[in-house]
Design an enzyme around this catalytic site. Structure first.
Site, PDB file in Angstrom:
ATOM      1  N   GLN A 217     -16.323  34.776 111.174  1.00 44.94           N
ATOM      2  CA  GLN A 217     -14.943  35.047 110.787  1.00 44.94           C
ATOM      3  C   GLN A 217     -14.618  36.530 110.985  1.00 44.94           C
ATOM      4  OE1 GLN A 217     -13.501  34.136 106.634  1.00 44.94           O
ATOM      5  NE2 GLN A 217     -12.721  32.346 107.741  1.00 44.94           N
ATOM      6  N   PHE A 218     -15.580  37.380 110.653  1.00 51.20           N
ATOM      7  CA  PHE A 218     -15.554  38.807 110.960  1.00 51.20           C
ATOM      8  C   PHE A 218     -16.970  39.214 111.350  1.00 51.20           C
ATOM      9  CE2 PHE A 218     -12.007  38.131 108.132  1.00 51.20           C
ATOM     10  CZ  PHE A 218     -10.989  38.908 108.681  1.00 51.20           C
ATOM     11  N   ALA A 219     -17.072  40.153 112.285  1.00 48.48           N
ATOM     12  CA  ALA A 219     -18.401  40.576 112.741  1.00 48.48           C
ATOM     13  C   ALA A 219     -19.252  41.099 111.591  1.00 48.48           C
ATOM     14  CB  ALA A 219     -18.265  41.654 113.820  1.00 48.48           C
ATOM     15  N   ASP A 220     -18.606  41.658 110.568  1.00 48.56           N
ATOM     16  CA  ASP A 220     -19.336  42.173 109.407  1.00 48.56           C
ATOM     17  C   ASP A 220     -20.217  41.103 108.768  1.00 48.56           C
ATOM     18  OD1 ASP A 220     -17.241  44.759 108.615  1.00 48.56           O
ATOM     19  OD2 ASP A 220     -16.445  43.059 109.733  1.00 48.56           O
ATOM     20  N   PHE A 221     -19.749  39.834 108.827  1.00 42.68           N
ATOM     21  CA  PHE A 221     -20.442  38.764 108.114  1.00 42.68           C
ATOM     22  C   PHE A 221     -21.720  38.311 108.817  1.00 42.68           C
ATOM     23  CE2 PHE A 221     -16.051  37.280 106.374  1.00 42.68           C
ATOM     24  CZ  PHE A 221     -15.966  38.452 105.626  1.00 42.68           C
ATOM     25  N   ILE A 222     -21.966  38.836 110.005  1.00 41.28           N
ATOM     26  CA  ILE A 222     -23.205  38.481 110.700  1.00 41.28           C
ATOM     27  C   ILE A 222     -24.422  38.935 109.912  1.00 41.28           C
ATOM     28  CG2 ILE A 222     -23.415  40.605 112.051  1.00 41.28           C
ATOM     29  CD1 ILE A 222     -24.106  37.065 113.396  1.00 41.28           C
TER      30      ILE A 222
ATOM     31  N   HIS B 209     -14.603  44.406 106.694  1.00 36.76           N
ATOM     32  CA  HIS B 209     -13.894  43.635 107.708  1.00 36.76           C
ATOM     33  C   HIS B 209     -13.533  44.494 108.922  1.00 36.76           C
ATOM     34  CE1 HIS B 209     -13.246  41.350 103.994  1.00 36.76           C
ATOM     35  NE2 HIS B 209     -13.059  40.270 104.739  1.00 36.76           N
TER      36      HIS B 209
ATOM     37  N   GLU C 111     -23.481  31.537 107.049  1.00 41.14           N
ATOM     38  CA  GLU C 111     -23.689  32.050 108.397  1.00 41.14           C
ATOM     39  C   GLU C 111     -25.102  31.788 108.907  1.00 41.14           C
ATOM     40  OE1 GLU C 111     -20.115  34.061 106.825  1.00 41.14           O
ATOM     41  OE2 GLU C 111     -22.115  33.682 106.008  1.00 41.14           O
TER      42      GLU C 111
END
Length: 658
Positions: free
Chosen positions: A419-424, A464, A397
Site C-alpha cells: 500500500q506504501f513502500a514504507d510497509f515493506i 508514508h 505483508e
C-alpha cells in the site's frame, strides 16, 4: 501403544516400518560421522520419525511438502537419492545447493519438496501460495507444511494461518510439538494446554495426535487429505512427540530432565511398531536383520560414492551467473499510436495488458479489488479479471510476499502491491532472505513483482513517504526498478512482470498525477540495465532517478547556461555503469542526486564506482546530494528542508565552478 490397523494390509504396514527405519539408520550413521569430523552439523529427528513418514506416506507424490530440520523421513520417503543427500551435507557439487547452503535448507521440484530457511516462519506463507495455486487450477491437491512448537510464536505462523483460513486454502499445518524450542520448554513459550487451540482462533479445524504412533499419524492424515481435496480448507494438527537428541548435537541435552527421556524412550515410534509387527507375525527377527543389513549397505555405498566426489571448486563466474534465472526476455517494441497518459495511468495500463497477456497472473494487495487500491491503480480490475486474480489481502505483508513465493513455486506469476513502500518493513524478511536467495541456493526462481508506492513531497510524514530502495539494492538476488516518466513506467513494469526473478518496482506517488507523457497504447517492454540520457551537455554529468530527475530538469531550466548530461538510471539493479562512465569521461565532473537520505544510499556506491573507474578523467570530486539524515517529517516547511531539491541547485553551481 495401541495400533488400529484394521483398514491397512500387511504390505502397507511393512512399508511404514521400513520408511521409518531408513532415516533412523541414516541418522545413527550421521552421528558417527559428526563425531569423526566428517560432517559439520546435524539436527536430529530421532524419536520423531513417525510424523515425517506418516504425513508423507499419506499424501500423493504430486503434493508439495515443506519440511524442517528434523524431517529427514520426508526426504527419504520421497525417495531422494541418498548420495545426493549425503553430498548436500558434505557441501559437494552434486548436493542440492551446490555447496551454497547446508543441511535441509533446500528443495527439489522433482520430489515436490520445498526446504526451509533458518527463519522458520516464512515457509508457512509459502505453503499458502502453493495451495492457492492448486485451488486456482482446480487440482484438488493439498500442501503440507511443518513447524515446531517454537515456530508457532512467530508472526509468520499467525499470518499464514489467517490467510489460509480467509481464503480457505487446502493447507495441512503440522506442528511437531517435541517439548522444547532449543532449550526453552513449551510452558515458557505459550500459555495454553495444546497448540492446536491456536487454530480455533482462526476458525480452523484442529486436531491433537500422538506423533509417535505411526498408524494414528498415517490414518488421520490420510483421512484429512481425502476430505481436504474434495472440500478445500486448512487444517491444523499438533503432533505430540519428543526428540531424543539435542536441538543440534553441539547443544547437548543437559537442560532436559532424565525422567522425561526415560518416559519417551518407552514411546519410541520404531521400537513400539517393530514389537507390534512381530506380535502380528508380520516381522521376524531374521527379517529385521535382513532389512537393516540392506539399508546399512545402501547407506554405506552411497556414502562412499558421495565421499569420493571431489571437493567443490570455486568459480566466480558460475556463482554470479547463478544469482538470477536467465530471463531470455524478448523486448517488444512499440509500433502503435501514443496518447497522453499520466504516470498513474501508464502503470494501470501496463498491469491490465499484462493481466491479459499472462492469463494466470495474480495481483494481491490490501484494498485492491472493489476499492481499486488507495491510489485507484487497479480500479475496476476485479470486474474484468475476477476476485480470484485480483485478491484483497488481510494486513499481513510478510505472509502475502511468502504466498507470492509459493505461487511461483507452483508456476504462477504474481504481483504484490505494498500500500506504501514504507510497509515493506513488515515483510522484509521474506524479501531479502527468501525471494532474493532462493534461486542461488537451490535453483527455484521467485517470479514475483512487488510494487512500491514511495516518496515524499506530499506531506505524508515518516511512515508514508520513504524512498527506501537502498534496502534492496544492497541485497544480491533482487532487481530494483525506479522509473521517472510514464513511458518508462509502462515498459519497465511489463518487463518486470515478464522477468522470472524478484523485482522491486518503485513508483513515486508524487509523480502519479503530476507527470504526463505520450505513451503507446499497445503492449511494449523496455530492457533493464539501460539508463536514459534525458539531456546532453559538456560541463557536468548529473545522475538521478525517480523524482530526482524532475528536480534536476527544473534546476537546469532555471540555469540554461549549464551544459549537462542528465542521466535517468531507470533501473538501479542492474545498474547501467557503461552510460555513467562514458558520460563522466566526457564531462570530467559528476553529481549524483537521490531523494533518499544521503548516508548508505545508492549514490554512495555510484560515487565509489566513478572514483574507481574514472578517476583519471575527473576534474573535481564526485558530489552526492540527498535528503537529511532524519526521518522524513510531515509539516511542509520541515519536509521542504528535508528534501534535497534546494541543496542540489547550490551543489550543482558549486561543482560547475570548481
Amino acid at each position: 501403544m495401541i495400533y488400529n490397523t484394521k483398514h491397512l494390509d500387511d504390505s502397507c504396514l511393512m512399508a511404514l516400518y521400513k520408511k521409518m527405519l531408513l532415516p533412523r539408520l541414516i541418522e545413527e550413521k550421521m552421528l558417527i560421522l559428526l563425531r569423526q569430523g566428517k560432517i559439520s552439523k546435524w539436527f536430529s529427528g530421532i524419536g520423531q520419525e513417525a510424523v515425517s513418514v506418516g504425513v508423507t506416506m499419506a499424501l500423493n507424490n504430486d503434493e508439495y511438502i515443506l519440511p524442517m530440520h528434523r524431517n529427514l523421513g520426508v526426504f527419504t520417503t520421497r525417495n531422494m537419492p541418498l548420495y545426493r543427500l549425503f553430498s548436500q551435507w558434505k557441501g559437494k557439487a552434486s548436493g542440492y545447493t551446490k555447496g551454497r547452503d547446508r543441511s535441509f535448507h533446500f528443495g527439489s521440484q522433482a520430489h515436490k519438496i520445498v526446504g526451509m530457511i533458518s527463519h522458520l516462519g516464512p515457509q508457512m506463507g509459502v505453503a499458502d501460495g502453493i495451495a492457492l495455486a492448486s485451488k486456482l487450477k482446480n487440482k484438488k491437491q493439498i500442501t503440507a507444511v511443518f513447524t515446531g512448537d517454537g515456530g508457532t510464536s512467530e508472526g509468520d505462523f499467525h499470518e499464514a494461518l489467517n490467510v489460509a483460513s480467509v481464503w480457505q486454502l487446502p493447507v495441512l499445518f503440522c506442528i511437531e510439538n517435541n517439548g522444547y524450542g532449543l532449550s526453552t520448554p513449551t510452558n515458557e513459550q505459550f500459555y495454553c494446554e495444546n497448540l492446536a487451540l491456536r487454530g480455533l482462533g482462526y476458525g480452523m479445524e484442529s486436531h491433537v495426535i500422538d506423533g509417535n504412533n505411526i498408524i494414528e499419524v498415517y490414518s488421520k492424515v490420510q483421512e484429512l487429505a481425502v476430505s481436504m481435496r474434495n472440500s478445500p480448507r486448512p487444517v491444523l494438527i499438533e503432533f505430540k512427540t519428543f526428540r531424543m537428541r539435542g536441538h543440534e548435537e553441539s547443544s547437548g541435552t543437559d537442560y532436559v530432565p532424565k525422567a522425561l527421556f526415560d518416559l519417551w524412550k518407552t514411546k519410541d515410534p520404531i521400537d513400539n511398531f517393530e514389537q507390534f509387527l512381530k506380535s502380528e507375525h508380520i516381522l521376524t527377527g531374521a527379517l529385521i536383520k535382513e532389512i537393516k543389513a540392506n539399508f546399512t549397505q545402501s547407506i554405506q555405498d552411497n556414502l562412499e560414492y558421495s565421499f569420493s566426489e571431489p571437493d567443490i571448486t570455486s568459480n566466480e563466474t558460475k556463482e554470479l551467473d547463478d544469482l538470477f534465472q536467465a530471463d531470455d526476455i524478448e523486448i517488444v517494441n512499440n509500433t502503435t499510436i501514443s496518447i497522453e497518459m499520466r504516470f498513474v495511468d501508464a502503470i494501470s495500463n501496463a498491469l491490465k495488458q499484462s493481466m491479459t497477456r499472462h492469463t494466470d497472473l495474480v495481483i494481491m494487495g490490501q484494498d485492491i479489488a472493489e476499492y481499486g487500491g488507495v491510489f485507484k491503480i487497479t480500479e475496476s480490475f476485479f470486474e474484468q479479471f475476477g476476485k480470484e486474480r485480483i485478491r484483497n489481502t488481510p494486513i499481513c505483508e510478510s505472509a502475502i510476499i511468502e504466498t507470492a513465493m509459493g505461487l511461483s513455486i507452483a508456476g504462477i506469476k504474481s504481483i504484490v502491491e505494498m500500500q506504501f513502500a514504507d510497509f515493506i518493513s513488515s515483510g522484509f524478511n521474506p524479501v531479502v532472505n527468501l525471494l532474493a536467495k532462493s534461486y542461488y541456493r537451490w535453483g527455484q526462481n521467485a517470479d514475483v513483482v512487488i510494487r512500491m508506492p514511495c516518496g515524499g513531497g506530499v506531506g505524508a510524514g515518516p511512515f508514508h513517504s520513504q524512498t527506501n530502495e537502498a534496502w534492496f539494492t544492497k541485497t544480491p538476488g533482487l532487481k530494483v526498478v525506479y522509473p521517472a516518466f510514464p513511458y518508462d513506467a509502462k515498459g519497465l513494469l511489463n518487463t518486470a512482470i515478464n522477468d522470472p526473478n524478484p523485482v522491486l518496482y518503485f513508483e513515486h506517488k508524487g509523480l502519479y498525477r503530476t507527470i504526463s507523457q505520450k505513451v503507446p497504447t499497445d503492449y511494449y517492454t523496455l530492457p533493464f540495465g539501460e539508463a536514459s540520457i534525458i539531456k546532453k551537455g559538456e560541463q557536468i554529468t548529473i545522475i538521478s532517478y525517480g523524482m530526482g530527475v524532475h528536480w534536476a530538469l527544473e534546476t537546469l531550466e532555471k540555469h540554461p547556461n549549464i551544459s549537462a548530461d542528465l542521466i535517468d538510471l531507470r533501473t538501479l539493479q542492474p545498474l547501467d555503469t557503461e552510460t555513467i562512465y562514458n558520460s563522466v569521461k566526457k564531462t570530467g565532473k559528476a553529481i549524483i542526486l537521490q531523494e533518499d537520505s544521503l548516508f548508505g544510499g545508492i549514490s554512495s556506491d555510484i560515487s565509489a564506482l566513478i572514483m574507481e573507474y574514472c578517476f583519471e578523467y575527473l576534474d573535481a570530486p564526485v558530489k552526492r546530494v540527498g535528503s537529511l539524515e532524519t526521518p522524513i517529517p510531515f509539516a511542509k516547511p520541515l519536509e521542504d528542508q528535508y528534501l534535497p531539491k534546494t541543496r542540489f541547485e547550490i551543489a550543482l553551481s558549486s561543482l560547475i565552478a570548481y
